[in-house]
Enzyme design. Structure first.
Site, PDB file in Angstrom:
ATOM      1  N   ASP A 135      72.002  50.918  27.798  1.00 49.80           N
ATOM      2  CA  ASP A 135      73.176  50.079  28.049  1.00 49.80           C
ATOM      3  C   ASP A 135      72.973  48.832  27.197  1.00 49.80           C
ATOM      4  O   ASP A 135      72.115  48.001  27.493  1.00 49.80           O
ATOM      5  CB  ASP A 135      73.285  49.716  29.528  1.00 49.80           C
ATOM      6  CG  ASP A 135      74.516  48.862  29.840  1.00 49.80           C
ATOM      7  OD1 ASP A 135      75.132  48.338  28.879  1.00 49.80           O
ATOM      8  OD2 ASP A 135      74.859  48.706  31.009  1.00 49.80           O
ATOM      9  N   HIS A 136      73.752  48.702  26.122  1.00 50.36           N
ATOM     10  CA  HIS A 136      73.460  47.636  25.157  1.00 50.36           C
ATOM     11  C   HIS A 136      73.583  46.244  25.775  1.00 50.36           C
ATOM     12  O   HIS A 136      72.996  45.292  25.269  1.00 50.36           O
ATOM     13  CB  HIS A 136      74.377  47.755  23.933  1.00 50.36           C
ATOM     14  CG  HIS A 136      75.791  47.318  24.170  1.00 50.36           C
ATOM     15  ND1 HIS A 136      76.766  48.155  24.669  1.00 50.36           N
ATOM     16  CD2 HIS A 136      76.396  46.118  23.975  1.00 50.36           C
ATOM     17  CE1 HIS A 136      77.899  47.502  24.754  1.00 50.36           C
ATOM     18  NE2 HIS A 136      77.715  46.266  24.352  1.00 50.36           N
ATOM     19  N   HIS A 194      77.974  48.065  32.649  1.00 47.91           N
ATOM     20  CA  HIS A 194      77.701  46.690  32.240  1.00 47.91           C
ATOM     21  C   HIS A 194      77.738  45.702  33.407  1.00 47.91           C
ATOM     22  O   HIS A 194      76.777  44.959  33.647  1.00 47.91           O
ATOM     23  CB  HIS A 194      78.718  46.233  31.184  1.00 47.91           C
ATOM     24  CG  HIS A 194      78.716  47.054  29.939  1.00 47.91           C
ATOM     25  ND1 HIS A 194      77.617  47.764  29.503  1.00 47.91           N
ATOM     26  CD2 HIS A 194      79.681  47.283  29.023  1.00 47.91           C
ATOM     27  CE1 HIS A 194      77.918  48.381  28.378  1.00 47.91           C
ATOM     28  NE2 HIS A 194      79.161  48.113  28.070  1.00 47.91           N
TER      29      HIS A 194
END
Length: 505
Positions: free
Chosen positions: A185-186, A248
């Site tokens: 998950d960036h 996110h």
């Protein structure tokens, strides 16, 4: 000893190497790691995709991507030549029964030249439908059976709902050991997101008041000015809840709400995150309309430029029922957070591009100042800004200059750009380096993915069972549908206006 000498030989295999993720994010990140001497001395990149390309064409495409998208801009010719010499390309149809033989040969060639068994990282930068064929091919070839050296990186979306996420987890865990799987998950690679742990647990000033006794509520906002751009086909089958909230926003909530870990060990930190997700109060179907709001943008203006509505976007159904905005109220049922609402919102075509967390504190127990002195009084709050201006601000009350007693808000600011005079690494630089190191702290474990889907599953089911009747319900350039304001107003709260800067619009 140089930074490079600390790493074992490493080969990164990128499936889907012809896509934008490789050109815009992955290879620019790797090039920056090279400039910072953070790559292994013996490092190779193998791009794998269906399209027929030779090595030179592939390398030139990557060089153009670095020039356009790297935080450091134009490449240095000599450095690029050294970097590009370690890049090769293979054309493979992952669904073909004989796929992968050329990859196995190439891996053996590189390791033969090095005279060492390398760490092998297999990065699935492919659409969800291709994840299983890629994983099956790797398992069939037997090229990733060494748990100590072989790692699999899986991009989001990780499933479409709870059932599909569990199915994918079961599938991967049948082929690989959990410790080999890095679900990326960036957002967790962003500098300010990581700094939440340092802010909370390295400063005795804040942790003692980080609980229900002092905090009134928490707001998490991730706003975008863009529409769906070229992702209409994907987005119309995903929506804001799947695309942003399940991963996110819930990850940020976990960092804000988690208990102090005993150590900085990856599993210890991830255990605390899972504890938060499991403590989120389950949402009953009959309560969804009270704690969840969805919206869809119609035509409007962004930065004085007229834009079309969502249903007029390319590759979007003209009768689409997909939400481009979502807002929620979550409660965490544990000793630290009982009774403290967490408000989450995200949306496209909002007035500013901004990601921030606002922790709003309770009012003083006794207000002795004259009423005229506190007309503009606001509660204390801490705002953690993730983008675009990374930093932390603390809003306090001070006496305004003058002969009268008037209180007003003032902000104490910490900005990364001013404090450190250097650009922070991009999220993918941090995450790729962690994979190379074998550090899974910032990556999601299977039970974490499962718990996150359990949180949002009742909302998804309710929304899919009852199509929205009021789309489109917010104009582009506004802060979303009125129902989101009503949701927080029911608990005597208002959405805070995110700070607007020259970067946010």
């Amino acid at each position: 000893m140089t930074s490079q000498a600390r790493f074992e030989p490493t080969i990164l295999v990128i499936f889907g190497a012809g896509g934008d993720l490789t050109r815009r994010k992955l290879v620019p990140a790797l090039y920056n790691l090279l400039l910072d001497q953070q790559l292994p001395e013996r490092f190779a990149i193998i791009g794998v995709a269906r399209k027929n390309l030779d090595n030179d064409v592939f390398r030139e495409r990557l060089r153009e991507g670095i020039t356009r998208f790297s935080r450091r801009g134009e490449v240095d010719a000599a450095t690029w030549d050294a970097f590009a010499g370690n890049i090769s390309y293979l054309s493979e149809d992952l669904t073909h029964p004989a796929a992968g033989s050329a990859l196995r040969t190439r891996l053996e060639e590189i390791e033969g030249e090095w005279g060492a068994r390398a760490n092998r990282i297999y990065y699935l930068a492919v659409p969800p439908v291709m994840m299983q064929p890629a994983a099956i091919m790797l398992q069939r070839l037997g090229v990733c059976r060494d748990c100590a050296h072989d790692r699999l990186v899986v991009e989001k979306p990780f499933g479409r709902d709870l059932a599909s996420a569990r199915s994918l987890n079961h599938f991967l865990n049948d082929l690989f050991v959990e410790s080999q799987i890095y679900r990326i998950d960036h957002y967790l690679g962003k500098e300010t997101v990581q700094n939440i742990l340092a802010f909370r647990f390295a400063n005795s000033l804040f942790e003692p008041i980080w609980n229900r006794r002092y905090i009134d509520h928490v707001q998490i906002t991730v706003a975008e000015t863009v529409g769906v751009e070229e992702r209409g086909e994907y987005y119309d089958h995903a929506g804001a809840l799947r695309d942003m909230v399940q991963n996110h926003l819930l990850q940020i909530l976990c960092l804000i709400a988690m208990e102090p870990p005993i150590t900085f060990d990856a599993d210890d930190i991830r255990n605390k995150k899972v504890d938060v997700l499991r403590a989120i109060r389950p949402i009953r179907p009959e309560d969804v309309h009270r704690v969840a709001v969805r919206g869809q943008y119609l035509k409007g203006s962004i930065a004085d430029e007229k834009v079309v509505g969502y249903r007029q976007e390319e590759n979007v159904s003209p009768v689409s029922n997909t939400e481009t905005y979502a807002a929620f109220t979550f409660h965490i049922d544990n000793w630290r957070w009982q009774g403290v609402p967490f408000y989450l919102r995200t949306g496209k075509r909002l007035p500013a591009k901004v990601s921030e967390v606002a922790v709003v504190f309770r009012s003083p127990p006794h207000q002795f100042f004259p009423s005229a002195a506190v007309e503009s009084w606001q509660p204390n709050r801490i705002v953690i800004r993730i983008q675009p201006q990374e930093g932390i601000g603390t809003m306090i009350q001070v006496k305004q200059p003058g002969t009268r007693l008037l209180l007003g808000g003032a902000e104490m600011k910490f900005l990364y750009s001013e404090a450190f005079k250097t650009s922070a690494p991009e999220a993918y630089e941090t995450l790729l380096l962690d994979v190379i190191r074998g550090d899974a702290t910032l990556f999601m474990r299977a039970d974490q993915v499962d718990s996150a889907w359990q949180v949002v599953a009742p909302i998804l089911e309710a929304w899919e069972a009852v199509p929205a009747t009021d789309f489109a319900n917010y104009p582009a350039g506004s802060w979303g549908p009125a129902a989101a304001d009503h949701m927080v107003a029911r608990q005597q709260h208002n959405w805070l206006q995110p700070a607007r800067t020259a970067e946010t619009g």
